[in-house]
Design an enzyme around this catalytic site. Structure first.
Site, mmCIF file in Angstrom:
data_model
loop_
_atom_site.group_PDB
_atom_site.id
_atom_site.type_symbol
_atom_site.label_atom_id
_atom_site.label_comp_id
_atom_site.label_asym_id
_atom_site.label_seq_id
_atom_site.Cartn_x
_atom_site.Cartn_y
_atom_site.Cartn_z
ATOM 1 N N HIS A 1 -51.203 48.563 41.523
ATOM 2 C CA HIS A 1 -52.387 49.423 41.033
ATOM 3 C C HIS A 1 -53.508 49.154 41.919
ATOM 4 C CE1 HIS A 1 -54.199 46.001 39.158
ATOM 5 N NE2 HIS A 1 -53.105 45.987 38.210
ATOM 6 N N GLY B 1 -56.239 47.596 41.699
ATOM 7 C CA GLY B 1 -56.768 46.456 41.637
ATOM 8 C C GLY B 1 -56.045 45.567 42.702
ATOM 9 N N HIS B 2 -54.651 45.621 42.871
ATOM 10 C CA HIS B 2 -53.951 44.920 43.802
ATOM 11 C C HIS B 2 -54.525 45.133 45.435
ATOM 12 C CE1 HIS B 2 -50.967 44.924 40.418
ATOM 13 N NE2 HIS B 2 -50.894 43.219 40.968
ATOM 14 N N SER C 1 -50.726 45.927 35.416
ATOM 15 C CA SER C 1 -49.550 46.670 35.451
ATOM 16 C C SER C 1 -48.714 46.862 34.041
ATOM 17 C CB SER C 1 -48.398 45.589 36.184
ATOM 18 O OG SER C 1 -49.086 45.551 37.451
ATOM 19 N N GLN D 1 -42.107 32.009 34.648
ATOM 20 C CA GLN D 1 -43.276 32.211 33.654
ATOM 21 C C GLN D 1 -43.182 33.288 32.704
ATOM 22 O OE1 GLN D 1 -45.124 33.835 37.517
ATOM 23 N NE2 GLN D 1 -46.378 35.173 36.044
ATOM 24 N N LYS E 1 -59.794 38.090 39.265
ATOM 25 C CA LYS E 1 -60.298 37.490 38.218
ATOM 26 C C LYS E 1 -59.853 37.733 36.851
ATOM 27 C CE LYS E 1 -64.728 35.647 39.881
ATOM 28 N NZ LYS E 1 -66.272 35.720 39.702
ATOM 29 N N MET F 1 -46.800 40.636 41.632
ATOM 30 C CA MET F 1 -45.375 40.751 41.083
ATOM 31 C C MET F 1 -44.833 42.176 41.305
ATOM 32 S SD MET F 1 -44.585 38.290 37.827
ATOM 33 C CE MET F 1 -45.720 39.222 36.602
#
Length: 282
Positions: free
Chosen positions: A30, A32-33, A187, A57, A149, A26
């Site tokens: 950061h 993690g992406h 995020s 959502q 995860k 989305m």
């Protein structure tokens, strides 16, 4: 790096790809992406990331309108990570008419935990992910989609959808990326004040302690678990959190565990105005 603003553009860019590797996001990216991009790259012949804030959502009181849109920074991070194609559809392209046909998650999995506290969330997630899958993988014999995860229940819902609808793709889960103090990267961490950011790690610490207590309970886990979960939630509430759940479940279906089950501990709690989630497999 190519940018596709419509499904038609995306399919044109992917015309010669036989196995796309796809990372849906989305935006407001950061580390993690970018880790997901790194994991996806060797799995296919073209690495695709989507950036789309999915209205379906979000509940009416949630942060759809204020969710950070950081397009230029996101593109820079994706290009630096070696992404080949960015799919950033307009809402009118992905939803050209009112979406009355939706993908309903199995209530046994989708109406608990996040689904209980955010009714309709997994319907919105499943519907948009199916549309993204059909945009990326249409006409392909195979492909792979990579998810973090941190959204553990979401990963399970998507895997079940892919399995039951016989979609020709593999769903890979990647371990949660964390800050040095153990806070799961998200995020929404950007919403935290300096004091809240220092406090936020307490969610992961509470989950780790709950996991240790659950393992110590061993064969009597079913008997002791409600008290252990209540203790963990009370500890966070005493620190000023509003807790939705801190719970231990069996990994394969997120139902109540029995002796010998592989376990996962999951939590969701609100710190100030920011709702955070986290989990650990134990």
């Amino acid at each position: 790096m190519l940018i596709a603003r419509s499904i038609a553009e995306l399919r044109q860019h992917l015309a010669h790809s036989s196995r796309p590797a796809f990372v849906p996001t989305m935006g407001n990216l950061h580390a993690g992406h970018t880790t997901l991009i790194d994991r996806a790259k060797p799995l296919g012949d073209c690495t695709v990331a989507s950036i789309f804030v999915n209205r379906l959502q979000f509940l009416p009181h949630e942060d759809f309108d204020s969710y950070p849109r950081t397009w230029e920074a996101d593109c820079a991070k994706l290009e630096a990570a070696g992404c080949d194609v960015v799919f950033a559809p307009r809402e009118t392209d992905l939803y050209p008419e009112r979406q009355t046909v939706k993908v309903q998650a199995d209530p046994v999995l989708g109406d608990i935990l996040e689904g209980e506290f955010r009714p309709g969330f997994f319907t919105g997630v499943s519907t948009v992910v199916m549309k993204l899958f059909m945009s990326v993988f249409a006409g392909k014999a195979e492909g792979v989609a990579v998810f973090g995860k941190k959204d553990y229940q979401q990963l399970m819902v998507i895997r079940q959808m892919v399995r039951q609808l016989a979609l020709p793709l593999e769903v890979m889960g990647v371990e949660t990326c964390r800050a040095a103090d153990g806070l799961a990267l998200s995020s929404r961490n950007g919403y935290l004040s300096e004091a809240e950011r220092a406090e936020a790690v307490q969610l992961s610490l509470a989950l780790r302690e709950l996991g240790r207590d659950a393992l110590a309970a061993a064969d009597a886990l079913h008997t002791h678990l409600p008290a252990l979960e209540a203790k963990a939630m009370a500890g966070l509430r005493q620190r000023g959190w509003q807790t939705d759940y801190l719970t231990v479940r069996r990994r394969h279906d997120l139902q109540a565990p029995q002796a010998g089950d592989a376990l996962v501990v999951l939590g969701a709690a609100k710190l100030g105005a920011t709702r955070l989630i986290d989990n650990f497999e134990i």
